[in-house]
Design an enzyme around this catalytic site. Sequence first.
Site, PDB file in Angstrom:
ATOM      1  N   ALA A 108       0.832  -1.206   0.000  1.00  0.00           N
ATOM      2  CA  ALA A 108       0.000   0.000   0.000  1.00  0.00           C
ATOM      3  C   ALA A 108       0.865   1.253   0.000  1.00  0.00           C
ATOM      4  O   ALA A 108       0.646   2.185  -0.789  1.00  0.00           O
ATOM      5  CB  ALA A 108      -0.929  -0.010   1.222  1.00  0.00           C
ATOM      6  N   TYR A 109       1.835   1.285   0.879  1.00  0.00           N
ATOM      7  CA  TYR A 109       2.698   2.459   1.016  1.00  0.00           C
ATOM      8  C   TYR A 109       3.540   2.687  -0.240  1.00  0.00           C
ATOM      9  O   TYR A 109       3.597   3.801  -0.785  1.00  0.00           O
ATOM     10  CB  TYR A 109       3.597   2.263   2.235  1.00  0.00           C
ATOM     11  CG  TYR A 109       4.587   3.375   2.479  1.00  0.00           C
ATOM     12  CD1 TYR A 109       4.182   4.689   2.631  1.00  0.00           C
ATOM     13  CD2 TYR A 109       5.951   3.093   2.570  1.00  0.00           C
ATOM     14  CE1 TYR A 109       5.098   5.704   2.880  1.00  0.00           C
ATOM     15  CE2 TYR A 109       6.879   4.097   2.818  1.00  0.00           C
ATOM     16  CZ  TYR A 109       6.448   5.396   2.971  1.00  0.00           C
ATOM     17  OH  TYR A 109       7.355   6.400   3.206  1.00  0.00           O
ATOM     18  N   LEU A 110       4.163   1.621  -0.747  1.00  0.00           N
ATOM     19  CA  LEU A 110       5.056   1.769  -1.895  1.00  0.00           C
ATOM     20  C   LEU A 110       4.280   2.101  -3.171  1.00  0.00           C
ATOM     21  O   LEU A 110       4.790   2.810  -4.048  1.00  0.00           O
ATOM     22  CB  LEU A 110       5.887   0.506  -2.087  1.00  0.00           C
ATOM     23  CG  LEU A 110       6.837   0.165  -0.935  1.00  0.00           C
ATOM     24  CD1 LEU A 110       7.699  -1.043  -1.287  1.00  0.00           C
ATOM     25  CD2 LEU A 110       7.722   1.357  -0.587  1.00  0.00           C
TER      26      LEU A 110
END
Length: 617
Positions: free
Chosen positions: A484-486
Site C-alpha cells: 500500500a505504502y510503496l
Amino acid sequence: RERWGAAPDRVVPVVGDLEKPLLGVDPETLAGLRGRIDHFFHVAALYDMAADARSLDAANVVGTWHAVQLANAAEAARFHHVSSIDAAGRYPGVFREDMFDEAVGLDDPYFRTKHASERVVRHECRVPWRVYRPSMVVGHSETGEMDKVDGPYYFFRPIQLLAAALPPWLPLVGVDVGPMNIVPVDFVARAMDWLAHAPDLDGRTFHLVDPDPASTPDTLNLFLRVARAPRFVASLDASRGTLLGGVADSAGAALAGRLLGGIAAWQFGIPQRLLSLGGMPTRFDCVETTKALAGSGIAVPPVSSYAERLWKYWEANLDCDLRHSPALARAVRGKRVLVTGASAGIGRAAALKLGAAGATVLLVARNAERLAAAKSAIEDAGGAAWCYPTDLSSLESCDLLTKRVLDEHGGVDVLVNNAGHSIRRSLELAYDRFHDYERTMQLNYFGALKLILGFVPDMRERGGGHIVNVSTMGVQTSGPHFSAYLASKSAIDAFSRSAASELLADGVSITTVYMPLVKTGMAAPTALWDTYFSLTPAQAADMICDAVVRRPKRVGNPLGLLSELAYLASPSAVDAWMNLFYRLFPDTPAAGGEKRSGSSGIGALVDRLAPGLRLRR
C-alpha cells in the site's frame, strides 16, 4: 507578565546590566526599591563550558559583586545566591554543605568563578543571605522543557548518531568517570522556593543534588535506551585522569587525547574543556537540605522517571543543527518554502533548517498546536514562518490551502511534499482492508498531487520553481509488507518523472528524495526497525536541504541504486531474496491491530539473547 496574567503591581520589570555597578539600576528606580524587597534572588550567571575566562569572570564574579551592591543599597530583607556544586572544585571526598574554604582544584575557569562569586556573597553581603548549590540542572521532569544545550545535553547528539550508525543490540564497553549528579529544573525551583521562605536558615548553604547519583554509564544508558541506541554492558574505571586527555601518563597519550578532544569538539560541538575534566572525585552531602525540606513533599525524582521526556523535548525542540551552508542561504534567502508534515519529524527538522537559512517557511500539517511550536522555534532562531493547519488527505482542504497561500503570499518558490502515511502489512492481512490502499493513496499521492497542480501554474508563469517530493528507498528496493505504502509513493514518483520533462523549459524542476529508514513516530510501531540502521530527523532534513540547493533529479543512497540495478539484472533473483525476507520477518502485532509489545524477527532474537549479552542494565 501577560503570560502569567499578573497585574502590573505584582510583576515589575527592572532593567539592568550585570557588568555595571548596582546592576546599572538608575537612582530613581533604586529609591523606589529601597526597603521594599523581601527576597532578592541572584540567579543570573554564565554556565557555558565553551565560554572564555573573561566572559565567565564578568558574568559570575563581577555580576555577583554588583548584585550584592544592589541588595545592600536597596536594604533587601534577604539575599539568595544560586551557586553551584562546582564551587567545591575537585575536592577529593565528601564535600559537606558547611564547607567552602576547603575547595581545591579550582584551575578550571568555571569552577574558579563559581567559588569566587560565592566568596563575594559570604564576605560582602550586609543583609542576611542563603546559598544554593545545584548539581547539573536539566529540563523539567514533567515536560522535559529546557531552553539551551549545555552540560549533559552535549552528549545527546553523539548518542543520536550512535543510534543511527549501530543496531541497538550491539553491546558497548564504556568509560566510568564517576557519578553523574543530575537534577531537574523544577526540583531546583521548588526546593529554592521552600528553603527561601523557611525560618532560621540564614547564613547556610544547601546542596540541591541527587543524594544517590548513578554512574556515568548507567545514566547514559537511560538516554541510549530511549534513543534506541546500543547500551553499555561493561565499563572501565577512569575516575583517575581525564576522559580523553590523561588516562595514561605518557606524553603521547596526552597528545592523542587532545587530538580526540579536538575531533569531538569539531564533530559534535562538545567543548574540549568539558572532555578534559574527566572523572569528578567529589561526592556531595545534602543532609541539611533534606532536613530543611522535611514535610514539603519535595524530593529529587530519579532520572529514570523523566529521561524519556528530556530526550523527546530535546529531539523535538533543540536537536536540529541550525548551522547552514552559504549555499543553502543563497538558495532560500527571501524565498517562500512550503513544507508539509512540518509539525514533527523530518518536516519539522527541515523547516527549522530552512528558516534559519533565511527562507519564509509556510508550515502545513494537521496539528495546529505543534505547528505553532515549530513556528516559535523558527522565529526564535531568527527566521520567519506561517502556520496553515490542513488535513492533506482531504482534497477540498488542499484546494483551500493553495488558494490561501496564493492570496496571502502570491505563491511558493519551493514546495516540499513531505507529509506521508506508512503501513507495514502483508497482503494476507489486507484482503479485507481496501481502505489501507485508499488512505495511503489519498495522502501520499493525491494530496501531494493537488498541491503540485495548485502551485505549478504560478511557478510556470514566473519562470521558475522547485518541487521536492519526499519518497522512500522502498520504492527502489520493493520490499514485502509495504504494497500500500510503496504503491502510493511510486505513483508520485511516476508522475514526477513524466511531468518533469514538460516543466523543463519553464524553469520548474522536480526532485525525488528516496529516504532510507528514519527514526520518527511513523516508524515507531514497527519493532523490527529497532534493529536497523537509520537516520535521525535532522540527518534526513539535511537530504532535503541538499536537494533544495542542488535541485537534482534524485537524492538517495548507494543501497537504493544497487537494489534497482539488481532488479534490472535479475528480477526473479530479487523476488526470491525478498520472499526469504518476507518469511523470516512476518507481520508484526501492530499489523494485526495489536499494540506494540515487543520485538519481532531479529528484534525477538536479540531479546532472547539479551540476558546473555548484558552485564549492565
